[in-house]
Each structure stands twice: as structure tokens, then as C-alpha cells.
Motif scaffolding. Structure first.
Motif, PDB file in Angstrom:
ATOM      1  N   ALA A  29      30.232  44.716  30.270  1.00 46.47           N
ATOM      2  CA  ALA A  29      30.744  43.924  31.390  1.00 46.47           C
ATOM      3  C   ALA A  29      31.972  43.126  30.980  1.00 46.47           C
ATOM      4  O   ALA A  29      32.938  43.003  31.760  1.00 46.47           O
ATOM      5  CB  ALA A  29      29.646  42.998  31.909  1.00 46.47           C
ATOM      6  N   ALA A  33      35.862  43.432  32.449  1.00 44.71           N
ATOM      7  CA  ALA A  33      36.572  42.268  32.973  1.00 44.71           C
ATOM      8  C   ALA A  33      37.910  42.068  32.268  1.00 44.71           C
ATOM      9  O   ALA A  33      38.907  41.699  32.903  1.00 44.71           O
ATOM     10  CB  ALA A  33      35.702  41.018  32.825  1.00 44.71           C
ATOM     11  N   ASP A  63      27.765  38.139  36.075  1.00 52.30           N
ATOM     12  CA  ASP A  63      29.138  37.791  36.455  1.00 52.30           C
ATOM     13  C   ASP A  63      29.501  36.373  36.004  1.00 52.30           C
ATOM     14  O   ASP A  63      30.641  36.113  35.589  1.00 52.30           O
ATOM     15  CB  ASP A  63      29.323  37.902  37.976  1.00 52.30           C
ATOM     16  CG  ASP A  63      29.280  39.344  38.464  1.00 52.30           C
ATOM     17  OD1 ASP A  63      29.097  40.257  37.631  1.00 52.30           O
ATOM     18  OD2 ASP A  63      29.409  39.554  39.694  1.00 52.30           O
ATOM     19  N   ASP A  64      28.545  35.455  36.097  1.00 52.07           N
ATOM     20  CA  ASP A  64      28.794  34.089  35.634  1.00 52.07           C
ATOM     21  C   ASP A  64      28.992  34.066  34.122  1.00 52.07           C
ATOM     22  O   ASP A  64      29.866  33.358  33.603  1.00 52.07           O
ATOM     23  CB  ASP A  64      27.628  33.181  36.023  1.00 52.07           C
ATOM     24  CG  ASP A  64      27.536  32.938  37.518  1.00 52.07           C
ATOM     25  OD1 ASP A  64      28.591  32.922  38.187  1.00 52.07           O
ATOM     26  OD2 ASP A  64      26.416  32.780  38.030  1.00 52.07           O
TER      27      ASP A  64
END
Length: 336
Positions: free
Chosen positions: A19, A23, A228-229
Motif C-alpha cells: 500500500a 501511494a 489508508d490512514d
């Protein structure tokens, strides 16, 4: 504040690593991802994460199958590849597995971490962010866990190796002025998560109408943090290397080493999580209530004030929102 250089990401086939790699590439940064695709859990899941990163990377992703615990192999494989920052997320994970296979933790989390510190030193990287764990707080009963709390009573080998990583990093920052940031992750969940973690196990068994194992008879609390955080926090830290004024002050050195908790700053009762999972899955769970497991703790809860002050970190995902997203992905991925 956004850096644009190439970033080396270890554990790039892992849940958080993949992830983070995506990003970084989404904001235009090339990524060299390394992972040994080990069989602690499904290599096929890891390969699927790599395939997605390659598909979404637009040519910015280079993957190397590599064990960073092997210094000679690490040095040789990376010799042709320039990079100016490292996100070191690769490790042997899992509290319970450390009771059965301690040597895996010694190789990856101790020898492997030193190798990454040596690599960062040799390349003079502008910053290395590395994964620690909330497990370092051991049996601490003072909630929420603050970075300043004592961490000298680990109750699992996994926790002991993660605390050792922090101490070795402290030494490298002091001796070599190497900018380092350690992140104590609290329970991370979301799409592409790990099958050894409760969220995956619970969803799978609920959807298969099998009983779920609930430890400490359900009297558990966890700071569940959506992927996501977490990724936003990792990138915010990467962009802000800790300062080093080059002086030695009374009581120690003003070394460029920071430690932060990275969590959701909400401690959820385990039975509340199960209720949210039941709603998302559309069926009730069958519970197998069990005593506490060795090496486990009854509650985790992150004090994130230091990370928020340093980076503006502000987790925004409640389990009522994150769990249904995970379940939707999980059903699509597994066909359940």
C-alpha cells in the motif's frame, strides 16, 4: 512537503508495504520494492499485491525478490539501483508465531534490521522510516500507550525484537547522524490485509458459518487502524526527517531519531468489532470463547499526539466505515 526521489520499500509484497509503494508511485515517486515472498502466510496473496503494484505503477515499480537478512545478496542486488530514502516495513510478523519459530525473528528482525541500517548508512540516505510495533509496550496497563511509557518488559519475542530494532536505530542515529523514524503500528486492517490477523480470520469464518476463536472471553480492546490512514502517516513521516543540530546536549545527543505511535486513537471492544463484522457480512458469528493466549495483551490504545504535532496526522476512518470496505474487498477476492 513532498520528496520526489526513488524510495526503497522493504516488505513490498506485504500488506502495508504494498500500500505504501502504491501511494508513493501515485505521487510520482519511483519505488524499488524488495520482499522474499516467504510462506509465513500465502505467497500467492503476496504475489497478487505485487502484480497490482506493477499494474498501477506506470513503470515506476521495480520488484526484487530478495531476503534482506542476507547482507551479501542485499548489497549485490541493490548495487545498480540508486535511491535516496528507505521505508523498511519488512519483518517476521506475528506475536504467536514467535513462540514456535524464534529463529525467523532473529534472522529478519534483528540481523535484517542491522543490514538495513548498514545499507542506509552506506548510501547516506536522507531518511529511513522503519516499522516497530505496539507490542513493545508489553503488559502496560496505563492507557492510552504513550511513546514515553516504559518498554523494557516485552511479553513476546516478537515484541523484544521490535524494541531491539528501536535501540539499534537509536545507536546508529547517534553514531552516524543517520535520520531515522520508527513507527509503532497498532492493529492495521483493510483491503489486502493479512490472513493471520483477526479481521481476516473472523470474516472468513463468519461467511463460512464456522465458529470464531475469541480470546480472553471477548474482554479485549484494540486500536484498529485503517490502512489508508496508516499509509498517510507513513508518507507524512517520510517527508519530515527528524532534525539533527549536530550537538551533544546534557543527558544525551540531539540525535536524528524519532519514535511515534501510529494508530486510530480509538480503542474498540472486541465484541463491538464482531458486531460490525456481522452487519457487514450479513450473518451472525458463532463464538468459541477461549482464555487469553500467551504473549497477548488485553488492550491496546494509541496516544498519537506526538505524531499529530510533528506531521498533522489525523486518522479519519471508524470501524463502522473501514470494516465494510474490508469485507467487500474480502468477498470479491475470496469469492465467499
Amino acid at each position: 512537503m513532498t520528496a520526489q526521489g526513488t524510495v526503497l520499500v522493504t516488505g513490498a509484497a506485504g500488506f502495508i508495504g504494498a500500500a505504501v509503494a502504491e501511494a508513493l508511485m501515485a505521487r510520482g515517486q519511483p519505488v524499488i520494492g524488495i520482499d522474499n515472498l516467504g510462506d509465513y502466510y500465502s505467497p500467492a496473496l503476496k504475489q497478487a499485491r505485487v502484480a497490482q503494484a506493477e499494474a498501477r505503477g506506470g513503470g515506476l515499480f521495480r520488484f526484487l525478490r530478495l531476503n534482506f537478512a542476507d547482507m551479501d545478496a542485499l548489497t549485490a542486488a541493490l548495487a545498480p539501483h540508486p535511491f535516496d530514502a528507505i521505508v523498511h516495513l519488512g519483518a517476521q510478523a506475528g506475536v504467536r508465531y514467535s513462540l514456535d519459530n524464534p529463529q525467523a525473528y532473529v534472522a529478519s528482525n534483528l540481523a535484517g534490521h542491522v543490514n538495513m541500517l548498514e545499507l542506509a548508512r552506506a548510501r547516506a540516505v536522507r531518511h529511513m522510516v522503519y516499522a516497530s510495533s505496539s507490542s513493545v509496550y508489553g503488559g502496560n496497563t496505563s492507557l492510552p500507550f504513550a511513546v514515553e511509557d516504559r518498554t523494557d518488559h516485552p511479553i513476546s519475542l516478537y515484541a523484544a525484537t521490535k524494541r531491539a530494532d528501536e535501540l539499534m536505530s537509536e545507536t546508529y542515529a547517534h553514531l552516524f547522524r543517520l535520520p531515522l523514524t520508527g513507527l509503532r503500528f497498532f492493529t492495521v486492517y483493510g483491503p489486502w490485509g493479512r490472513p493471520d490477523m483477526a479481521m481476516w480470520k473472523f470474516a472468513e469464518r463468519i461467511l463460512q458459518d464456522r465458529a470464531i476463536d475469541v480470546y480472553n472471553h471477548g474482554e479485549m480492546h484494540r486500536d484498529f487502524t485503517y490502512i489508508d490512514d496508516v499509509v498517510a502517516g507513513v508518507l507524512a513521516c517520510l517527508d519530515r526527517p527528524p532534525a539533527d543540530d549536530g550537538t551533544v546536549k546534557a543527558g544525551g545527543s540531539a540525535k536524528p531519531h524519532a519514535l511515534y505511535n501510529i494508530g486510530n486513537h480509538r480503542s474498540e471492544h472486541l465484541m463491538r468489532l464482531i458486531a460490525v463484522l456481522e452487519d457487514a457480512c450479513g450473518r451472525k458469528a458463532r463464538l468459541n470463547l477461549l482464555p487469553m493466549q500467551p504473549g497477548d495483551v488485553p488492550a491496546t490504545y494509541a496516544d498519537i499526539a506526538a505524531l499529530t504535532r510533528a506531521t498533522g496526522y489525523a486518522p479519519a476512518t471508524r470501524i463502522e466505515d473501514g470494516v465494510p470496505r474490508f469485507v467487500a474487498w474480502f468477498r470479491d477476492f475470496t469469492g465467499l
